[in-house]
Design a protein around this motif. Structure first.
Motif, mmCIF file in Angstrom:
data_model
loop_
_atom_site.group_PDB
_atom_site.id
_atom_site.type_symbol
_atom_site.label_atom_id
_atom_site.label_comp_id
_atom_site.label_asym_id
_atom_site.label_seq_id
_atom_site.Cartn_x
_atom_site.Cartn_y
_atom_site.Cartn_z
ATOM 1 N N VAL B 6 0.820 -1.205 0.000
ATOM 2 C CA VAL B 6 0.000 0.000 0.000
ATOM 3 C C VAL B 6 0.858 1.261 0.000
ATOM 4 O O VAL B 6 1.808 1.375 0.771
ATOM 5 C CB VAL B 6 -0.918 -0.010 1.248
ATOM 6 C CG1 VAL B 6 -1.495 1.366 1.505
ATOM 7 C CG2 VAL B 6 -2.043 -1.012 1.061
ATOM 8 N N TRP B 7 0.531 2.166 -0.913
ATOM 9 C CA TRP B 7 1.181 3.469 -0.981
ATOM 10 C C TRP B 7 0.132 4.533 -0.722
ATOM 11 O O TRP B 7 -1.004 4.387 -1.157
ATOM 12 C CB TRP B 7 1.798 3.721 -2.368
ATOM 13 C CG TRP B 7 2.913 2.792 -2.736
ATOM 14 C CD1 TRP B 7 2.853 1.433 -2.797
ATOM 15 C CD2 TRP B 7 4.241 3.159 -3.113
ATOM 16 N NE1 TRP B 7 4.069 0.929 -3.178
ATOM 17 C CE2 TRP B 7 4.938 1.970 -3.390
ATOM 18 C CE3 TRP B 7 4.897 4.386 -3.257
ATOM 19 C CZ2 TRP B 7 6.268 1.966 -3.794
ATOM 20 C CZ3 TRP B 7 6.222 4.385 -3.670
ATOM 21 C CH2 TRP B 7 6.897 3.183 -3.916
ATOM 22 N N LEU B 8 0.506 5.606 -0.050
ATOM 23 C CA LEU B 8 -0.473 6.664 0.192
ATOM 24 C C LEU B 8 0.177 8.038 0.226
ATOM 25 O O LEU B 8 1.250 8.217 0.795
ATOM 26 C CB LEU B 8 -1.194 6.413 1.525
ATOM 27 C CG LEU B 8 -2.364 7.378 1.766
ATOM 28 C CD1 LEU B 8 -3.562 6.621 2.279
ATOM 29 C CD2 LEU B 8 -2.005 8.491 2.724
ATOM 30 N N ARG B 9 -0.484 8.980 -0.429
ATOM 31 C CA ARG B 9 -0.120 10.398 -0.284
ATOM 32 C C ARG B 9 -1.405 11.187 -0.299
ATOM 33 O O ARG B 9 -2.423 10.732 -0.808
ATOM 34 C CB ARG B 9 0.826 10.847 -1.381
ATOM 35 C CG ARG B 9 0.301 10.638 -2.790
ATOM 36 C CD ARG B 9 1.344 11.035 -3.799
ATOM 37 N NE ARG B 9 0.997 10.564 -5.126
ATOM 38 C CZ ARG B 9 1.811 10.635 -6.168
ATOM 39 N NH1 ARG B 9 3.007 11.140 -6.027
ATOM 40 N NH2 ARG B 9 1.426 10.198 -7.337
ATOM 41 N N TYR B 10 -1.348 12.403 0.284
ATOM 42 C CA TYR B 10 -2.585 13.147 0.467
ATOM 43 C C TYR B 10 -3.038 13.871 -0.794
ATOM 44 O O TYR B 10 -4.201 14.166 -0.966
ATOM 45 C CB TYR B 10 -2.460 14.110 1.637
ATOM 46 C CG TYR B 10 -2.643 13.378 2.952
ATOM 47 C CD1 TYR B 10 -3.911 12.998 3.363
ATOM 48 C CD2 TYR B 10 -1.561 13.022 3.727
ATOM 49 C CE1 TYR B 10 -4.103 12.299 4.536
ATOM 50 C CE2 TYR B 10 -1.745 12.327 4.909
ATOM 51 C CZ TYR B 10 -3.017 11.975 5.308
ATOM 52 O OH TYR B 10 -3.209 11.273 6.470
ATOM 53 N N ARG B 11 -2.104 14.210 -1.685
ATOM 54 C CA ARG B 11 -2.535 14.792 -2.953
ATOM 55 C C ARG B 11 -1.591 14.337 -4.062
ATOM 56 O O ARG B 11 -0.448 13.945 -3.796
ATOM 57 C CB ARG B 11 -2.561 16.323 -2.873
ATOM 58 C CG ARG B 11 -1.258 16.906 -2.464
ATOM 59 C CD ARG B 11 -1.388 18.378 -2.085
ATOM 60 N NE ARG B 11 -0.256 18.772 -1.286
ATOM 61 C CZ ARG B 11 0.945 19.074 -1.773
ATOM 62 N NH1 ARG B 11 1.166 19.014 -3.078
ATOM 63 N NH2 ARG B 11 1.936 19.412 -0.981
ATOM 64 N N ARG B 12 -2.117 14.376 -5.276
ATOM 65 C CA ARG B 12 -1.331 13.936 -6.416
ATOM 66 C C ARG B 12 -0.065 14.801 -6.512
ATOM 67 O O ARG B 12 -0.140 16.021 -6.397
ATOM 68 C CB ARG B 12 -2.174 14.090 -7.689
ATOM 69 C CG ARG B 12 -1.675 13.241 -8.825
ATOM 70 C CD ARG B 12 -2.746 13.116 -9.890
ATOM 71 N NE ARG B 12 -3.855 12.248 -9.433
ATOM 72 C CZ ARG B 12 -5.080 12.328 -9.920
ATOM 73 N NH1 ARG B 12 -5.389 13.220 -10.824
ATOM 74 N NH2 ARG B 12 -6.028 11.515 -9.482
ATOM 75 N N GLY B 13 1.081 14.168 -6.677
ATOM 76 C CA GLY B 13 2.329 14.924 -6.784
ATOM 77 C C GLY B 13 2.914 15.297 -5.437
ATOM 78 O O GLY B 13 4.025 15.819 -5.377
#
Lengths: 229, 262
Positions: B6-13
């Motif tokens: 699982v990968w996660l970031r709060y906004r694209r880029g």
């Protein structure tokens, strides 16, 4: 999901935030009907246009009444799809209530003319056409309010910007005529159509046009919410 | 339940908060999530609870009923304790009667009786935190996610958290707890997940060596026999004391630690 709709509506009503859009709506309608009497359907057509920004704003206020963490708690309780649907349903319900007020107001302030000649539409037909015009505006307004809600825009400034831009675009594109008019929900075309007799084909076309727009905006809302809890 | 790459970031880029995380938790298991402030503990918990969707990878086998206790309960809402909890229970699909019963049970257990008709904004931080705990347990959760559950709770309520965790585990549920104050000594036998450098590493509990302290009440007349039998079964009897003044569990746990190291 109905429990969540009820929970959100009661939060919206209890915080007193429900008052502002109702007052704004009454003010706008007061100005609209202050000018003199008009034939019901025609008056309602303009009323639906005037109410469009109020309905969108009311939706944003309703969705933003809930703290962000509570929105997530609700999401965990009912699942993401139902959480979104419940917010939109609550906004539609509040919108319907405002529409009922908008349909009643002109009769209370004497803003409508009762039919006199044989060519005039009966009151019932006028009311039905008025309801239809408002119902065409409601889904698009709810979707716009949803797109401007804090869950998506995250800051008050962006929220107001999205709301204002959406309303201005809808009205300007509507005024600009048939060439660009289809780029916005059919608010002004509906109002224009209501000034005269409406052939069934026009009615169906306007309804379809409004539904397509509402579907597109609501899909946009659902898509934007996918990455924003 | 399994988080698979699982990968996660709060906004694209934006920067990755979690990268290539793979962890698994079985029914009846607890995991403690450790890490510095801002390491991504809450993010991992919200991912597991289904609040944040992963940008890549997937979460498999999440139970149908999830209870999430946020780090800070949102007390700024126009409801009374009773009204809020009843609404939360109804939202979770309980009937009116079931909801009333569940709410009454948890109000009693958490000592919220005197606050039933108090509005949420007027509650103290600790009491509000108890509402956060109660709403997650109204339906027995298959996955209970606790974000710093000990914050702001009084001593009596602190003891309740491990108790509740034990009940959820006994019913076949899974429990995730984040903690940055070492309170998790109260959850012996739990897996340890450490969040650091955008990834999660697991320290498996050392099976046989993980110890738990059980308190028993035994009629005084039969104590010698009972101690003898427990020792015969290979248990380690720490001490025998009077039943009148039970000391807090923490002392017993630290007593066990002293016992082990000496």
């Amino acid at each position: 999901m109905i429990a969540l709709v009820r929970f959100r509506l009661s939060g919206f009503l209890r915080t007193g935030r429900a008052l502002a859009p109702v007052l704004a709506g009454l003010l706008a309608l007061g100005i609209l009907y202050g000018g003199g009497r008009a034939e019901p359907a025609e008056a309602y057509g303009v009323s639906a246009v005037v109410l469009f920004p109020v309905l969108a704003w009311q939706t944003k206020i309703l969705l933003d009444a809930e703290p962000d963490v509570q929105r997530r708690l609700s999401l965990v309780a009912v699942g993401p799809a139902r959480e979104r649907a419940a917010g939109l349903l609550a906004a539609l319900t509040a919108g319907l209530a405002l529409i009922v007020v908008a349909l009643a107001v002109p009769w209370l302030v004497g803003g409508v003319a009762t039919p006199t000649g044989p060519g005039d539409r009966p009151i019932v037909v006028g009311l039905a056409l008025g309801l239809w015009a408002h119902l065409l505006a409601l889904p698009a307004a709810v979707a716009l309010g949803g797109l401007a809600s804090r869950a998506i825009t995250r800051s008050a400034g962006y929220g107001v910007a999205v709301l204002a831009l959406g309303v201005v675009l809808a009205l300007v594109l509507g005024i600009s005529g048939p060439a660009l008019g289809w780029l916005a929900p059919p608010l002004l075309p509906t109002a224009r159509a209501l000034t005269g007799p409406i052939p069934p084909v026009t009615g169906v076309l306007l309804t379809g046009w409004a539904l397509v727009w509402a579907a597109m905006l609501l899909a946009g809302y659902a898509q934007s919410r996918r990455r924003r809890a | 339940m399994r988080l698979e790459d699982v990968w996660l970031r709060y906004r694209r880029g934006g920067p990755w908060v979690l990268r290539s995380v793979t962890v698994e938790i079985a029914p009846g298991e607890a995991a403690v999530v450790l890490g510095r402030n801002g390491a991504g503990k809450s993010t991992l918990l919200q991912l597991a609870a289904g609040i944040l969707p992963p940008a890549r990878g997937r979460v498999d086998g999440r139970p149908a009923v999830v209870g999430w206790v946020p780090e800070r309960f949102p007390a700024g809402q126009p409801f009374t304790v009773q009204g809020y909890l009843t609404a939360a229970a109804r939202m979770r699909g309980l009937s009116r009667i079931e909801a009333d019963k569940a709410v009454r049970g948890w109000v009693e257990r958490l000592g919220l009786g005197p606050f039933q008709c108090v509005r949420l904004p007027q509650l103290s931080k600790g009491t509000a935190q108890k509402i956060g705990l109660a709403q997650a347990l109204l339906r027995p959760p298959g996955l209970l996610v606790l974000d710093e559950p000990w914050e702001g709770l009084d001593a009596a309520a602190r003891e309740l958290v491990p108790e509740v965790v034990g009940e959820v585990l006994a019913a076949g549920g899974r429990v995730l707890v984040s903690d940055h104050r070492g309170e998790t000594a109260r959850l012996p036998g739990a897996r340890e997940w450490t969040v650091a450098d955008q990834t999660v590493t697991e320290r498996v509990p050392t099976g046989e060596r993980a110890m738990v302290v059980v308190e028993l009440a035994i009629p005084a007349a039969r104590v010698a026999d009972a101690v003898h039998r427990l020792r015969a079964e290979g248990h380690h009897v720490l001490r025998v004391r009077g039943h009148d003044a039970p000391p807090p569990v923490t002392r017993l746990v630290s007593g066990a630690a002293v016992e082990e190291s000496s």
